[in-house]
Design an enzyme around this catalytic site. Sequence first.
Site, PDB file in Angstrom:
ATOM      1  N   HIS A  14       7.669 -15.671   8.581  1.00 25.36           N
ATOM      2  CA  HIS A  14       7.073 -15.046   7.379  1.00 25.36           C
ATOM      3  C   HIS A  14       7.181 -13.533   7.516  1.00 25.36           C
ATOM      4  O   HIS A  14       6.453 -12.923   8.297  1.00 25.36           O
ATOM      5  CB  HIS A  14       5.603 -15.451   7.222  1.00 25.36           C
ATOM      6  CG  HIS A  14       4.928 -14.861   6.017  1.00 25.36           C
ATOM      7  ND1 HIS A  14       4.100 -15.591   5.196  1.00 25.36           N
ATOM      8  CD2 HIS A  14       4.947 -13.610   5.484  1.00 25.36           C
ATOM      9  CE1 HIS A  14       3.656 -14.829   4.215  1.00 25.36           C
ATOM     10  NE2 HIS A  14       4.148 -13.602   4.376  1.00 25.36           N
ATOM     11  N   HIS A  16       8.163  -9.638   5.278  1.00 26.16           N
ATOM     12  CA  HIS A  16       8.565  -8.866   4.091  1.00 26.16           C
ATOM     13  C   HIS A  16       9.563  -7.809   4.548  1.00 26.16           C
ATOM     14  O   HIS A  16       9.211  -6.913   5.310  1.00 26.16           O
ATOM     15  CB  HIS A  16       7.347  -8.209   3.441  1.00 26.16           C
ATOM     16  CG  HIS A  16       6.322  -9.220   3.033  1.00 26.16           C
ATOM     17  ND1 HIS A  16       6.315  -9.798   1.768  1.00 26.16           N
ATOM     18  CD2 HIS A  16       5.322  -9.815   3.719  1.00 26.16           C
ATOM     19  CE1 HIS A  16       5.325 -10.683   1.720  1.00 26.16           C
ATOM     20  NE2 HIS A  16       4.713 -10.719   2.877  1.00 26.16           N
ATOM     21  N   LEU A  17      10.802  -7.950   4.091  1.00 28.49           N
ATOM     22  CA  LEU A  17      11.845  -6.996   4.472  1.00 28.49           C
ATOM     23  C   LEU A  17      12.058  -5.935   3.392  1.00 28.49           C
ATOM     24  O   LEU A  17      12.718  -4.934   3.639  1.00 28.49           O
ATOM     25  CB  LEU A  17      13.154  -7.728   4.764  1.00 28.49           C
ATOM     26  CG  LEU A  17      13.113  -8.698   5.960  1.00 28.49           C
ATOM     27  CD1 LEU A  17      14.394  -9.521   6.041  1.00 28.49           C
ATOM     28  CD2 LEU A  17      12.877  -7.948   7.272  1.00 28.49           C
ATOM     29  N   ARG A  18      11.511  -6.183   2.196  1.00 25.40           N
ATOM     30  CA  ARG A  18      11.607  -5.222   1.073  1.00 25.40           C
ATOM     31  C   ARG A  18      13.071  -4.967   0.677  1.00 25.40           C
ATOM     32  O   ARG A  18      13.930  -5.787   0.900  1.00 25.40           O
ATOM     33  CB  ARG A  18      10.892  -3.896   1.397  1.00 25.40           C
ATOM     34  CG  ARG A  18       9.492  -4.031   1.990  1.00 25.40           C
ATOM     35  CD  ARG A  18       8.504  -4.671   1.048  1.00 25.40           C
ATOM     36  NE  ARG A  18       7.131  -4.474   1.522  1.00 25.40           N
ATOM     37  CZ  ARG A  18       6.118  -5.276   1.240  1.00 25.40           C
ATOM     38  NH1 ARG A  18       6.296  -6.347   0.502  1.00 25.40           N
ATOM     39  NH2 ARG A  18       4.910  -5.015   1.696  1.00 25.40           N
ATOM     40  N   ASN A  42       8.856 -11.516  -2.652  1.00 24.86           N
ATOM     41  CA  ASN A  42       8.030 -10.743  -3.595  1.00 24.86           C
ATOM     42  C   ASN A  42       8.531  -9.313  -3.763  1.00 24.86           C
ATOM     43  O   ASN A  42       7.831  -8.347  -3.525  1.00 24.86           O
ATOM     44  CB  ASN A  42       6.541 -10.766  -3.187  1.00 24.86           C
ATOM     45  CG  ASN A  42       6.278 -10.125  -1.831  1.00 24.86           C
ATOM     46  OD1 ASN A  42       7.139 -10.110  -0.954  1.00 24.86           O
ATOM     47  ND2 ASN A  42       5.077  -9.599  -1.660  1.00 24.86           N
ATOM     48  N   LYS A 100       8.259 -20.185  -2.395  1.00 27.98           N
ATOM     49  CA  LYS A 100       6.987 -19.541  -2.094  1.00 27.98           C
ATOM     50  C   LYS A 100       6.055 -19.607  -3.288  1.00 27.98           C
ATOM     51  O   LYS A 100       6.420 -19.204  -4.392  1.00 27.98           O
ATOM     52  CB  LYS A 100       7.256 -18.078  -1.737  1.00 27.98           C
ATOM     53  CG  LYS A 100       6.017 -17.271  -1.411  1.00 27.98           C
ATOM     54  CD  LYS A 100       5.436 -17.692  -0.075  1.00 27.98           C
ATOM     55  CE  LYS A 100       4.065 -17.092   0.102  1.00 27.98           C
ATOM     56  NZ  LYS A 100       3.996 -16.079   1.135  1.00 27.98           N
ATOM     57  N   HIS A 137       0.801 -18.930  -0.249  1.00 26.86           N
ATOM     58  CA  HIS A 137      -0.230 -17.898  -0.070  1.00 26.86           C
ATOM     59  C   HIS A 137      -1.514 -18.542  -0.580  1.00 26.86           C
ATOM     60  O   HIS A 137      -1.718 -18.647  -1.781  1.00 26.86           O
ATOM     61  CB  HIS A 137       0.097 -16.605  -0.832  1.00 26.86           C
ATOM     62  CG  HIS A 137      -0.968 -15.555  -0.654  1.00 26.86           C
ATOM     63  ND1 HIS A 137      -0.768 -14.392   0.066  1.00 26.86           N
ATOM     64  CD2 HIS A 137      -2.260 -15.514  -1.070  1.00 26.86           C
ATOM     65  CE1 HIS A 137      -1.899 -13.696   0.088  1.00 26.86           C
ATOM     66  NE2 HIS A 137      -2.810 -14.337  -0.604  1.00 26.86           N
ATOM     67  N   HIS A 175       0.008 -17.440   6.843  1.00 24.47           N
ATOM     68  CA  HIS A 175      -0.961 -16.441   7.344  1.00 24.47           C
ATOM     69  C   HIS A 175      -2.412 -16.911   7.212  1.00 24.47           C
ATOM     70  O   HIS A 175      -3.207 -16.298   6.514  1.00 24.47           O
ATOM     71  CB  HIS A 175      -0.756 -15.076   6.696  1.00 24.47           C
ATOM     72  CG  HIS A 175      -0.617 -14.999   5.198  1.00 24.47           C
ATOM     73  ND1 HIS A 175      -1.434 -15.696   4.339  1.00 24.47           N
ATOM     74  CD2 HIS A 175       0.221 -14.289   4.412  1.00 24.47           C
ATOM     75  CE1 HIS A 175      -1.091 -15.413   3.104  1.00 24.47           C
ATOM     76  NE2 HIS A 175      -0.093 -14.566   3.111  1.00 24.47           N
ATOM     77  N   LEU A 220      -3.797  -8.957   3.187  1.00 28.49           N
ATOM     78  CA  LEU A 220      -4.310 -10.147   2.499  1.00 28.49           C
ATOM     79  C   LEU A 220      -3.667 -11.393   3.087  1.00 28.49           C
ATOM     80  O   LEU A 220      -2.481 -11.357   3.408  1.00 28.49           O
ATOM     81  CB  LEU A 220      -4.007 -10.061   0.998  1.00 28.49           C
ATOM     82  CG  LEU A 220      -4.867  -9.041   0.234  1.00 28.49           C
ATOM     83  CD1 LEU A 220      -4.370  -8.892  -1.194  1.00 28.49           C
ATOM     84  CD2 LEU A 220      -6.340  -9.460   0.245  1.00 28.49           C
ATOM     85  N   ASP A 248       4.021 -11.846   8.974  1.00 26.07           N
ATOM     86  CA  ASP A 248       3.618 -11.247   7.701  1.00 26.07           C
ATOM     87  C   ASP A 248       3.736  -9.727   7.774  1.00 26.07           C
ATOM     88  O   ASP A 248       2.965  -9.016   7.122  1.00 26.07           O
ATOM     89  CB  ASP A 248       2.209 -11.679   7.290  1.00 26.07           C
ATOM     90  CG  ASP A 248       1.906 -11.330   5.833  1.00 26.07           C
ATOM     91  OD1 ASP A 248       2.854 -11.158   5.049  1.00 26.07           O
ATOM     92  OD2 ASP A 248       0.714 -11.222   5.493  1.00 26.07           O
ATOM     93  N   HIS A 252       4.337  -0.767   3.957  1.00 24.75           N
ATOM     94  CA  HIS A 252       4.017   0.117   2.831  1.00 24.75           C
ATOM     95  C   HIS A 252       4.008   1.525   3.402  1.00 24.75           C
ATOM     96  O   HIS A 252       3.540   1.724   4.529  1.00 24.75           O
ATOM     97  CB  HIS A 252       2.628  -0.193   2.258  1.00 24.75           C
ATOM     98  CG  HIS A 252       2.496  -1.544   1.625  1.00 24.75           C
ATOM     99  ND1 HIS A 252       2.897  -1.818   0.331  1.00 24.75           N
ATOM    100  CD2 HIS A 252       2.005  -2.710   2.115  1.00 24.75           C
ATOM    101  CE1 HIS A 252       2.640  -3.084   0.053  1.00 24.75           C
ATOM    102  NE2 HIS A 252       2.114  -3.654   1.117  1.00 24.75           N
ATOM    103  N   ALA A 264      -2.155  -3.659   0.414  1.00 30.92           N
ATOM    104  CA  ALA A 264      -2.426  -4.643   1.467  1.00 30.92           C
ATOM    105  C   ALA A 264      -1.148  -4.917   2.246  1.00 30.92           C
ATOM    106  O   ALA A 264      -0.103  -5.154   1.652  1.00 30.92           O
ATOM    107  CB  ALA A 264      -2.945  -5.933   0.839  1.00 30.92           C
TER     108      ALA A 264
HETATM  109  N1  LIG Z   1       0.011  -9.706   3.406  1.00 37.72           N
HETATM  110  C1  LIG Z   1      -0.181  -8.619   2.703  1.00 37.72           C
HETATM  111  O1  LIG Z   1      -1.254  -8.012   2.809  1.00 37.72           O
HETATM  112  N2  LIG Z   1       0.759  -8.134   1.870  1.00 37.72           N
HETATM  113  C2  LIG Z   1       2.009  -8.733   1.535  1.00 37.72           C
HETATM  114  C3  LIG Z   1       1.873  -9.866   0.595  1.00 37.72           C
HETATM  115  C4  LIG Z   1       1.371 -11.153   1.198  1.00 37.72           C
HETATM  116  O2  LIG Z   1       1.944 -11.690   2.152  1.00 37.72           O
HETATM  117  O3  LIG Z   1       0.371 -11.692   0.711  1.00 37.72           O
HETATM  118  C5  LIG Z   1       2.916  -7.660   0.925  1.00 37.72           C
HETATM  119  O4  LIG Z   1       3.952  -8.005   0.358  1.00 37.72           O
HETATM  120  O5  LIG Z   1       2.599  -6.457   1.039  1.00 37.72           O
HETATM  121 ZN   LIG Z   2       3.291 -12.038   3.369  1.00 37.29          ZN
HETATM  122 ZN   LIG Z   3       0.658 -13.711   1.334  1.00 36.57          ZN
END
Ligand SMILES: NC(=O)N[C@@H](CC(=O)O)C(=O)O
Ligand SMILES: [Zn+2]
Ligand SMILES: [Zn+2]
Length: 344
Positions: A14, A16-18, A42, A100, A137, A175, A220, A248, A252, A264
């Site tokens: 899990h 986030h690579l953006r 996302n 997802k 989620h 998560h 989150l 996760d 940011h 978050a």
């Molecule tokens: N975990 C987080 O707090 N943020 C994640 C989104 C997510 O996994 O819920 C994000 O994309 O910033």
């Molecule tokens: Zn996430």
């Molecule tokens: Zn999430």
Amino acid sequence: MADTLTITRPDDWHIHLRDEAMLATAVPATARVFARAIAMPNLQPPVVTPADAQAYYQRIQAATPVDSGFTPLMTLYLTDNTTPEMVREAAAQGIVKACKLYPANATTNSAHGVTDLDGLDATFEAMAEVGLLLLVHGEVTADEVDVFDREKVFIDAHLSGIVAKYPQLKVVFEHITTGDAAEFVLASGNNVAATITPQHLMYNRNHLLVGGIKPHNYCLPVLKRNTHQQALQAAVASGSSKFFLGTDSAPHLQHAKENACGCAGCYSAPAALELYAEIFEQIGALDKLEAFASFNGPDFYGLPRNTDTVTLVRDPWQIPATVDVAGKPMVPFYAGETLQWQVR
Ligand SMILES: NC(=O)N[C@@H](CC(=O)O)C(=O)O
Ligand SMILES: [Zn+2]
Ligand SMILES: [Zn+2]
């Protein structure tokens, strides 16, 4: 105490690579250690169609250091309009492993999420049929539900129903942050598993709220009370194959987190495996790290385990205060703190 630890190369189930500059920072940080990673969809706009997933896969590959051997595993972002045809096409294409589920507005970039679960009946059936996993989620979003209760309420209101209705569907409760979630996973069949982040093992809500608010510990689902943290630690220390590594890591920029309305997400990728080693050692479960990081995930997904290894050495080091993202600062998770283990 041993000073080196060699384990099968891990995967991150899990992350986030953006995109764009952030992608260029995040991908090498993960490819440094992990062989594969489940890339969250996302983005803005989200990865919704098989064609979106193919295009994102290529952007990730373009940001991957040569010789790292890193492979992204793709996901589709479920919306009210995700069809069984899209699911079948994604599975046939081969790079997409899961879909997802974000309840609408639960977290970062989830405005397009699902509003009506029953409307996705045929889509969930198709996923079970072609072997795509459902990643969840697990938080409700209703205003009247307290933010600390949203995971527990989601289990009772939605997840238990989904799991009962689609016994052939593999579900990853992402998560998890509560003892309730760990218990639910353990009490469910072999088709239900969960990922656990480093921050939810290392921290509880005091680390967010005591002695001044700590925006870099805000993610989150939000950190919970210490009894939940202890339940998660017990879950990984038990050695149950239902729990596996999913950082996760959610980058940011510094200004977006240190803000009157802070984002978050914790950016743990620069020290991901080292953070897990730290907490597993603290709870006396270092012997359970390899299965958690390298076996349980691929076994659950039905993918081969990696065949090469990584070596951690006991050599204390400090996580830097900031990481550069195309000239802009970002504060990694555990910044300025010292970790005992380092990947050689
Ligand atoms: N975990 C987080 O707090 N943020 C994640 C989104 C997510 O996994 O819920 C994000 O994309 O910033
Ligand atoms: Zn996430
Ligand atoms: Zn999430």
